[in-house]
Design an enzyme around this catalytic site. Sequence first.
Site, mmCIF file in Angstrom:
data_model
loop_
_atom_site.group_PDB
_atom_site.id
_atom_site.type_symbol
_atom_site.label_atom_id
_atom_site.label_comp_id
_atom_site.label_asym_id
_atom_site.label_seq_id
_atom_site.Cartn_x
_atom_site.Cartn_y
_atom_site.Cartn_z
ATOM 1 N N LYS A 87 -42.233 31.437 54.807
ATOM 2 C CA LYS A 87 -42.483 31.685 56.228
ATOM 3 C C LYS A 87 -43.939 31.387 56.547
ATOM 4 O O LYS A 87 -44.855 31.957 55.933
ATOM 5 C CB LYS A 87 -42.168 33.147 56.581
ATOM 6 C CG LYS A 87 -40.667 33.442 56.638
ATOM 7 C CD LYS A 87 -40.408 34.893 57.005
ATOM 8 C CE LYS A 87 -40.630 35.175 58.473
ATOM 9 N NZ LYS A 87 -40.374 36.615 58.775
HETATM 10 O O1 LIG Z 1 -40.991 38.529 61.029
HETATM 11 C C1 LIG Z 1 -40.522 38.788 62.134
HETATM 12 C C2 LIG Z 1 -40.093 40.113 62.527
HETATM 13 O O2 LIG Z 1 -38.737 40.097 62.908
HETATM 14 C C3 LIG Z 1 -40.951 40.682 63.618
HETATM 15 O O3 LIG Z 1 -40.399 41.898 63.956
HETATM 16 P P1 LIG Z 1 -41.283 43.007 64.706
HETATM 17 O O4 LIG Z 1 -41.568 42.515 66.069
HETATM 18 O O5 LIG Z 1 -40.403 44.221 64.703
HETATM 19 O O6 LIG Z 1 -42.528 43.185 63.886
#
Ligand SMILES: O=C[C@H](O)COP(=O)(O)O
Length: 225
Positions: A87
């Site tokens: 990622k």
């Molecule tokens: O890596 C991506 C996540 O789904 C971000 O989620 P979040 O907005 O809860 O930190």
Amino acid sequence: MELMLDTANLKDIAKGITTYPVTGVTTNPSIIKAEGAVDFFDHLKKIRGIIGRERSLHVQVVSQQCDTIILEAEKIRSILGEETFIKIPVTEEGLKAIKILSKQGVNITATAVYTTLQGILAMLSGARYLAVYYNRMLNLDIDAARVIKELSSLLWANAGNCQVLAASFKNISEITTAYANGASCCTVPLELLTTGLQMPSITKAVDDFHANWQLIYGDKTILDM
Ligand SMILES: O=C[C@H](O)COP(=O)(O)O
């Protein structure tokens, strides 16, 4: 279509893959932090052990410069396997790294996507998934459904090897709206799936069927028929 788990919690992952049609697990530094001061690679190896090789594992780099992003990607792949999805946030440095790594055949999940432009650039740079931050976008008054719709139709039209992986969900409506607008994959916390099936009306329907059966057949089951 795919469903992934957005967690590094080993119990949630074990329960999630047993109960739900899960095809992968996505992590980031904040998700790892939620598990405490775990040994980073040891913990990710445990996740791989639970999900097997048939599901995808997405691991985020921490560096913000292209050259060190590439080194981190190489280390992650050397320890967790070449099939691991790396990622990489869609910044200028991230895009440089995505271009270089994708040419080498590295699986890339472009992340921190808030805009259609970021998604297009990551797709053109060779990313396999675009992690679109649904709830974070809503918090900024960005129309997340529109961005997903635009990216999904562009990906469809270009017939490339790239998919929208909608992420950052805080409620069930966001998940279903992301799918309905063309996201081919959503990555979600287990809790939201569990909540979606714990509605009193679902429980009542099932209990009513059971009670009506018992009124006719008592404690016998279909196996006794
Ligand atoms: O890596 C991506 C996540 O789904 C971000 O989620 P979040 O907005 O809860 O930190």
